[in-house]
Design an enzyme around this catalytic site. Structure first.
Site, PDB file in Angstrom:
ATOM      1  N   ASP A 110      32.955 -36.792  43.383  1.00 35.18           N
ATOM      2  CA  ASP A 110      32.393 -37.199  42.102  1.00 35.18           C
ATOM      3  C   ASP A 110      33.563 -37.428  41.132  1.00 35.18           C
ATOM      4  O   ASP A 110      34.145 -38.504  41.128  1.00 35.18           O
ATOM      5  CB  ASP A 110      31.420 -36.083  41.666  1.00 35.18           C
ATOM      6  N   LYS A 138      31.743 -41.693  44.235  1.00 32.95           N
ATOM      7  CA  LYS A 138      31.286 -42.384  43.029  1.00 32.95           C
ATOM      8  C   LYS A 138      32.543 -42.860  42.298  1.00 32.95           C
ATOM      9  O   LYS A 138      33.064 -42.149  41.447  1.00 32.95           O
ATOM     10  CB  LYS A 138      30.498 -41.431  42.128  1.00 32.95           C
ATOM     11  N   PHE A 159      22.928 -39.123  40.448  1.00 31.68           N
ATOM     12  CA  PHE A 159      22.806 -37.860  41.161  1.00 31.68           C
ATOM     13  C   PHE A 159      21.888 -38.014  42.367  1.00 31.68           C
ATOM     14  O   PHE A 159      20.782 -38.528  42.255  1.00 31.68           O
ATOM     15  CB  PHE A 159      22.281 -36.758  40.249  1.00 31.68           C
TER      16      PHE A 159
HETATM   17  P1  IMP Z   1      33.966 -33.253  42.050  1.00 31.95           P
HETATM   18  O1  IMP Z   1      34.928 -32.104  42.042  1.00 31.95           O
HETATM   19  O2  IMP Z   1      33.583 -33.668  40.653  1.00 31.95           O
HETATM   20  O3  IMP Z   1      34.467 -34.431  42.856  1.00 31.95           O
HETATM   21  O4  IMP Z   1      32.608 -32.725  42.660  1.00 31.95           O
HETATM   22  C1  IMP Z   1      32.390 -32.621  44.004  1.00 31.95           C
HETATM   23  C2  IMP Z   1      31.231 -31.690  44.302  1.00 31.95           C
HETATM   24  O5  IMP Z   1      30.155 -31.836  43.359  1.00 31.95           O
HETATM   25  C3  IMP Z   1      30.613 -32.047  45.637  1.00 31.95           C
HETATM   26  O6  IMP Z   1      31.232 -31.313  46.676  1.00 31.95           O
HETATM   27  C4  IMP Z   1      29.168 -31.688  45.455  1.00 31.95           C
HETATM   28  O7  IMP Z   1      28.976 -30.332  45.814  1.00 31.95           O
HETATM   29  C5  IMP Z   1      28.902 -31.858  44.000  1.00 31.95           C
HETATM   30  N1  IMP Z   1      28.228 -33.137  43.700  1.00 31.95           N
HETATM   31  C6  IMP Z   1      28.775 -34.216  43.080  1.00 31.95           C
HETATM   32  N2  IMP Z   1      27.896 -35.208  42.945  1.00 31.95           N
HETATM   33  C7  IMP Z   1      26.740 -34.775  43.510  1.00 31.95           C
HETATM   34  C8  IMP Z   1      25.439 -35.389  43.702  1.00 31.95           C
HETATM   35  O8  IMP Z   1      25.152 -36.539  43.314  1.00 31.95           O
HETATM   36  N3  IMP Z   1      24.514 -34.620  44.335  1.00 31.95           N
HETATM   37  C9  IMP Z   1      24.774 -33.346  44.790  1.00 31.95           C
HETATM   38  N4  IMP Z   1      25.975 -32.756  44.632  1.00 31.95           N
HETATM   39  C10 IMP Z   1      26.955 -33.455  43.998  1.00 31.95           C
END
Ligand code: IMP
Ligand code: MG
Length: 182
Positions: A110, A138, A159
């Site tokens: 994300d 994303k 999401f």
């Molecule tokens: P980041 O550190 O912002 O890249 O977040 C990564 C983590 O956020 C992933 O391993 C997921 O556990 C959670 N996450 C991010 N987007 C989603 C989504 O759309 N649905 C469910 N979990 C998400």
């Protein structure tokens, strides 16, 4: 494609069909082919990140044609004394990853913060190489520089749940991926 348009409700929130399990399977197989080409003759360790990556990892490894090991690891979050506040450490790695080729297997990137913080921890342990294999990204939300070599699918800033991904702990069991309904 979806032959029906049934929505699902998780904890009062509505989600609609987004990526059919048939399409996920095709994308995972295509990603595995790229990884197979790059790792033929090598013996890497895959590190699947719990909880979200368990289904993706299970499907991915069944397409791999080179010898490999797989481990499952989890982040422990705690408040550090550091001014940056929240620190995360990867726990559960059971064998020595020093001098090994490592492939981190993650469900979704994300903002990229999680993977960005993880990579230095692996490099500190003296890995020979490290690459990221992720089911979904994303790109519109990425806020750190991250070199993601293997990504099965890119999606908009929405999401999603299903295929290992949860909403508040629930929904990992759905075969297909669903997107939150506005
Ligand atoms: P980041 O550190 O912002 O890249 O977040 C990564 C983590 O956020 C992933 O391993 C997921 O556990 C959670 N996450 C991010 N987007 C989603 C989504 O759309 N649905 C469910 N979990 C998400
Ligand atoms: Mg996750």
């Amino acid at each position: 494609m979806f032959t029906h348009t049934s929505m699902i409700t998780i904890k009062g929130k509505q989600f609609e069909p987004f990526i059919h399990h048939g399409q996920i399977a095709e994308k995972v197989a295509a990603l595995a082919e790229r990884i197979n080409a790059d790792y033929a003759g090598k013996n890497p360790i895959l590190i699947a990140i719990l909880n979200g990556a368990f289904i993706f990892a299970a499907d991915l490894v069944r397409h791999l044609t080179f010898d490999h090991e797989i481990q499952f690891a989890k982040f422990s979050s705690y408040q550090g004394m550091d001014t940056t506040g929240k620190l995360t450490e990867l726990i559960g790695l059971s064998s020595d990853i020093k001098d090994r080729d490592v492939i981190v297997v993650e469900d979704i990137i994300d903002t990229g913060t999680t993977m960005y913080n993880l990579l230095p921890q692996l490099k500190e342990k003296g890995v020979k190489s490290v690459e990221i294999a992720v089911l979904l990204m994303k790109p519109g939300k990425l806020k750190v520089p991250l070199d993601v070599k293997y990504c099965a699918m890119e999606i908009p800033n929405e999401f999603i749940v299903g295929y290992g991904l949860d909403y508040d702990g629930v929904g990992r069991n759905y075969k297909s991926i669903y997107v939150v309904k506005e």
